[in-house]
Enzyme design. Sequence first.
Site, PDB file in Angstrom:
ATOM      1  N   GLU A  33       0.874  -1.157   0.000  1.00 56.19           N
ATOM      2  CA  GLU A  33       0.000   0.000   0.000  1.00 56.19           C
ATOM      3  C   GLU A  33       0.923   1.221   0.000  1.00 56.19           C
ATOM      4  O   GLU A  33       1.841   1.284   0.823  1.00 56.19           O
ATOM      5  CB  GLU A  33      -0.882   0.036   1.254  1.00 56.19           C
ATOM      6  CG  GLU A  33      -1.861   1.200   1.203  1.00 56.19           C
ATOM      7  CD  GLU A  33      -2.642   1.433   2.488  1.00 56.19           C
ATOM      8  OE1 GLU A  33      -2.311   0.795   3.506  1.00 56.19           O
ATOM      9  OE2 GLU A  33      -3.572   2.260   2.470  1.00 56.19           O
ATOM     10  N   ARG A 257       5.608 -12.824   9.490  1.00 57.74           N
ATOM     11  CA  ARG A 257       6.315 -11.564   9.346  1.00 57.74           C
ATOM     12  C   ARG A 257       7.653 -11.670  10.072  1.00 57.74           C
ATOM     13  O   ARG A 257       7.764 -12.275  11.122  1.00 57.74           O
ATOM     14  CB  ARG A 257       5.421 -10.502   9.964  1.00 57.74           C
ATOM     15  CG  ARG A 257       6.003  -9.182  10.250  1.00 57.74           C
ATOM     16  CD  ARG A 257       5.063  -8.372  11.148  1.00 57.74           C
ATOM     17  NE  ARG A 257       3.742  -8.146  10.577  1.00 57.74           N
ATOM     18  CZ  ARG A 257       3.491  -7.303   9.584  1.00 57.74           C
ATOM     19  NH1 ARG A 257       4.470  -6.619   9.049  1.00 57.74           N
ATOM     20  NH2 ARG A 257       2.275  -7.137   9.121  1.00 57.74           N
ATOM     21  N   LYS A 267       4.526   0.431   9.866  1.00 56.74           N
ATOM     22  CA  LYS A 267       4.504   1.713   9.164  1.00 56.74           C
ATOM     23  C   LYS A 267       3.956   2.819  10.063  1.00 56.74           C
ATOM     24  O   LYS A 267       4.400   3.948   9.998  1.00 56.74           O
ATOM     25  CB  LYS A 267       3.640   1.595   7.910  1.00 56.74           C
ATOM     26  CG  LYS A 267       4.357   0.958   6.737  1.00 56.74           C
ATOM     27  CD  LYS A 267       3.519   1.146   5.487  1.00 56.74           C
ATOM     28  CE  LYS A 267       3.918   0.177   4.396  1.00 56.74           C
ATOM     29  NZ  LYS A 267       2.888   0.122   3.333  1.00 56.74           N
TER      30      LYS A 267
END
Length: 555
Positions: A33, A257, A267
Amino acid sequence: MSEEKSLNFIEEIIEEDLKKGTYQHIVTRFPPEPNGYLHIGHASSICLNFGLTQKYPGYTNLRFDDTNPVTEETEYVESIKDDIKWLGFTWKNELYASDYFEQLYAFAVKLIQEGLAYVDDSTSEAIAEEKGTPTSPGKRNAYANRSVEENLQLFADMRDGKYRDGEKVLRAKIDMESPNMLMRDPILYRIKHAHHHRTGNQWCIYPMYDFAHGQSDSIEHITHSICTLEFVPHREVYDWLIKELEIYPSHQYEFARRNINYTVTSKRKLLQLVQEKFVAGWDDPRMPTISGLRRRGFTPESIRDFCDRIGIAKRENLIDVSLLEFCVREHLNKIAHRRMVVFNPVKIVIVNYPEDQTEILFSENNPENPDTGSRELPFSREILIEADDFMENPPKKYFRLAPGQMVRLKSAYIIKCEEIVKNENNEITAIHCSYIPESKSGSDNSGIHVKGTLHWVNAKDAVAVEVREYDRLFKVENPGVEEGDFKDYINPDSLKIVTGYAEPSLLKATNNDRFQFLRKGYYCLDKDSGTDKMIFNRTVTLKDTWAKEAKKESK
RNA sequence: UGCCCGAUAGUAUAAUGGUAGUACGACAGAUUUUGGUUCUGUUUGUCUUGGUUCGAAUCCAGGUCGGGCAACCA
């Protein structure tokens, strides 16, 4: 030559698919994104997705998952592309979920026609309420009974901008009693009168992740859609939509992850560090972003090697940052040119060296690779060495300069400490040494062997440079899970600015050069450097077993 | 008191019913004009309790622990 490396679980799935003939080639995608900069965790995903299609027939798309106009910006799109290229990967197609808005809208209409989606006028609070909880089932409201015709009209009106933000949503009609919360009539579209970085004001309804991601995968005929573990519960929605829409069956696979200690890779948190000025920007060399690592002096090779070594799996992890450091040292050792820089100087006067003489000595650029040649070093009566390299009362096994002791000056002569010169405050102002002319590097016939070799610079020609020494950004291993605000655990000493006195050849440094400052660490020129001042970033220190030894002694 | 993941040396990752291995780290030694590099050696592990089996890290059952799921975020 090298024995076969074992496969990770995704490679096993792919080899099985290829063997069975399910696919002739595979298609993967990297779907960021554009709402922030890429970080080391993304590097893992990039290496995985692109690595897979380097190993097996197929290709990888870069697809921006830009379905939320309020968080996304073109600046991020550009940085993401730069970072992927810098890492050394090439995508087949540059795509955007926003390219599919019209197609996605048609998918939604189809769902409505099938009686599998409806427009809901409830508030978000009401929807949350009716959804139930993980332990109690949800309840469907009356809006779910609207006719196909009414839903079609309402959805068209939503698109036409007849409603305000939050007034209506489109929901899939699945199962309000599903044990999987995400299957309880998930929202497909919401109204947002916002400017989109690519489609501008063309749309005021935007698809949710669940209605955009799988469908985009399908449109692109992605065979293996790889994401992180938190999307496991979404897979049921992903599969349901593909089945009901009767579109190309992409499949989702999840891996854990990668987390690294003493930093954060979220983020949201990274954005806070930038906005609240804890760091100088997304590319601050202390940041775990790709751009931060790049500025810090990491090489793409070392990051790829790191991702390779940690592998992929499905269990939670907290990877030791020392492995990343090992990877970059290993690469830099092979490519970095050696230079001598003294950080905390003390003056040496070589009493038996002629006062007005300067001679040119040579030193290899990289002992690991003799092809890189050598450089010139001026040498004369007064030189600088590291204050740490001299001790008046040395401990045992101290191989450096001390009263009466001899050391070699790298690529120069062996010197012997004769006398310490102090001022009225009892501080050392200079050390008088004698040198052994027959001990010149390359033509040493002195027969003397010394334990220690020191780096040095010629006092007259030394160039003052600024050096930025970085330490870990956080004081604790896992700031993300600690009590309270993660920013309370920021290391106040993560940046130390010092002055170094460099040999003159360092003046020729350019932005792409990597250096090893002898006995110190690896450094690169920072973009803040100007013609008046050179600034170097310390990428990583050298391994220092003496420091460890000395620490043990002092305990 | 739900559903879904997961658990192998300090860290990460293999072994896919048949010798628990590799890398990093740590420790010791050799080499070295960087206390770097390189080389050699040592060290430490299958969450737990049962079961199936000639044989279980692997299969089955129960338990424990960790993580995720109730944004009109992705």
